[in-house]
Design an enzyme around this catalytic site. Structure first.
Site, PDB file in Angstrom:
ATOM      1  N   ALA A   1      47.987 -60.486  66.235  1.00 44.19           N
ATOM      2  CA  ALA A   1      48.837 -60.952  65.132  1.00 44.19           C
ATOM      3  C   ALA A   1      49.165 -62.427  65.252  1.00 44.19           C
ATOM      4  CB  ALA A   1      50.121 -60.124  65.081  1.00 44.19           C
TER       5      ALA A   1
ATOM      6  N   ILE B   1      45.575 -66.095  62.017  1.00 46.72           N
ATOM      7  CA  ILE B   1      44.544 -65.467  61.193  1.00 46.72           C
ATOM      8  C   ILE B   1      44.847 -63.986  60.992  1.00 46.72           C
ATOM      9  CG2 ILE B   1      42.088 -64.990  60.938  1.00 46.72           C
ATOM     10  CD1 ILE B   1      42.877 -67.952  60.717  1.00 46.72           C
TER      11      ILE B   1
ATOM     12  N   LYS C   1      29.861 -72.486  61.083  1.00 50.07           N
ATOM     13  CA  LYS C   1      31.216 -72.555  61.649  1.00 50.07           C
ATOM     14  C   LYS C   1      31.199 -73.198  63.034  1.00 50.07           C
ATOM     15  CE  LYS C   1      35.676 -71.656  61.682  1.00 50.07           C
ATOM     16  NZ  LYS C   1      36.235 -70.304  61.668  1.00 50.07           N
TER      17      LYS C   1
END
Length: 332
Positions: free
Chosen positions: A13, A16, A209
């Site tokens: 958590a 993202i 990426k």
């Protein structure tokens, strides 16, 4: 995999993970979140909060620190940094059933890069990210769907995230098939207000990426520069271009197609604005850096095809020095 009543878990958590949890929950999905510490307490008390380009989103989630309590899941987004990946993959084992789909939302070269496809290096294990093969043993290839996420989000407090750029997630089977389950998950993500694309070659997207991460993240730790500065400052942009050229060479040697020209790439990077990279944020907080997957794994892939990457290697060495220095200061 069931579409109605799908059991969805966000494992991790951070910025993202909370972005995905908030968007999915706000779209009407029942979302479980595997969390711990202050973040767990905040999620249980207040739910998840996201402020992005479309406004404010606050949603209730079912948060727990126990995979056993959450039970078997149909879809698990693993949202953690690479240094914590093995630990969280061990933790989610009770949530797996025969048809569970696991989507690692992790930067850099994935441990499964040479799985699922034929080729010269088929089933080669990438030492930098999976030195003893534990990740491959924990998550068999049949469970996996690859993901490349272009989401710039900042964790403002436990369970509270802010994002000032558009959200994009690219998904793909690791064997490059356009499967039914891939389309179902793409639709699920898109319905949550995140642009979602299905790719028939997720490795091309991974290299896109990687290029963005490797030209910006380590250098940001060394210089404390924002994305805008890294890609536009006259002192830094020539260095960025050298790293760009080296990464593109390695990608091409491994059969990847990068669909942008250098000038457009630099302009897009500068256009992200005065944003700190996630690696710089981690460095400032004294957290472990994602250097193995973002950097050292790429050097390993370069060596496999006889390429050197001297500029990238030097910048990574400086980043390793800065990370070790911060660890020493934190331990003192």
């Amino acid at each position: 995999m069931k579409e109605i009543g799908m059991r969805i878990c966000i494992a991790g958590a951070g910025a993202i993970g909370c972005t995905l949890a908030a968007r999915l929950a706000a779209s009407g999905q029942s979302v479980n979140v595997l969390a711990r510490g202050e973040t767990l307490n905040s999620l249980q008390r207040d739910g998840v909060y996201l402020n992005d380009l479309e406004g404010e989103h606050r949603a209730a989630v079912n948060a727990s620190d126990s995979a056993e309590a959450l039970g078997p899941q149909d879809l698990i987004f693993v949202c953690t940094k690479e240094p914590a990946l093995a630990a969280i993959m061990r933790q989610i084992q009770p949530m797996l059933h025969e048809d569970t789909v696991v989507i690692p939302v992790v930067n850099g070269v994935p441990w499964w890069y040479f799985q699922g496809v034929d080729g010269r290096f088929a089933d080669h294990r990438i030492q930098a990210v999976d030195p003893d093969g534990e990740l491959s043993r924990l998550i068999p290839a049949r469970h996996l769907i690859g993901a490349v996420v272009f989401i710039t989000a900042v964790r403002k407090a436990p369970g509270v995230v802010e994002s000032t750029n558009p959200h994009l997630m690219i998904l793909g089977e690791i064997d490059h098939q356009l499967s039914e389950r891939l389309e179902r998950i793409r639709s699920l993500v898109e319905n949550a207000g995140i642009e979602a694309r299905a790719s028939d070659n997720i490795r091309d997207q991974i290299w896109t990426k990687i290029t963005a991460n490797l030209t910006s993240n380590p250098l940001s730790v060394v210089t404390e520069a924002t994305l805008e500065q890294i890609y536009s400052d006259d002192h830094l942009s020539p260095l960025v271009r050298q790293i760009f050229d080296e990464v593109i060479q390695v990608a091409a040697a491994h059969g990847a197609r990068i669909r942008f020209d250098p000038q457009t790439f630099m302009e897009l990077g500068a256009g992200m604005g005065a944003v700190k990279t996630s690696m710089l944020q981690d460095h400032e907080q004294g957290s472990p850096l994602e250097l193995a997957a973002i950097g050292h794994a790429v050097l390993e892939l370069a060596e496999l095809v006889g390429l050197q990457m001297p500029t990238t290697r030097h910048v990574l060495a400086l980043t390793d020095f800065m990370a070790n220095k911060r660890r020493s200061e934190k331990a003192a």
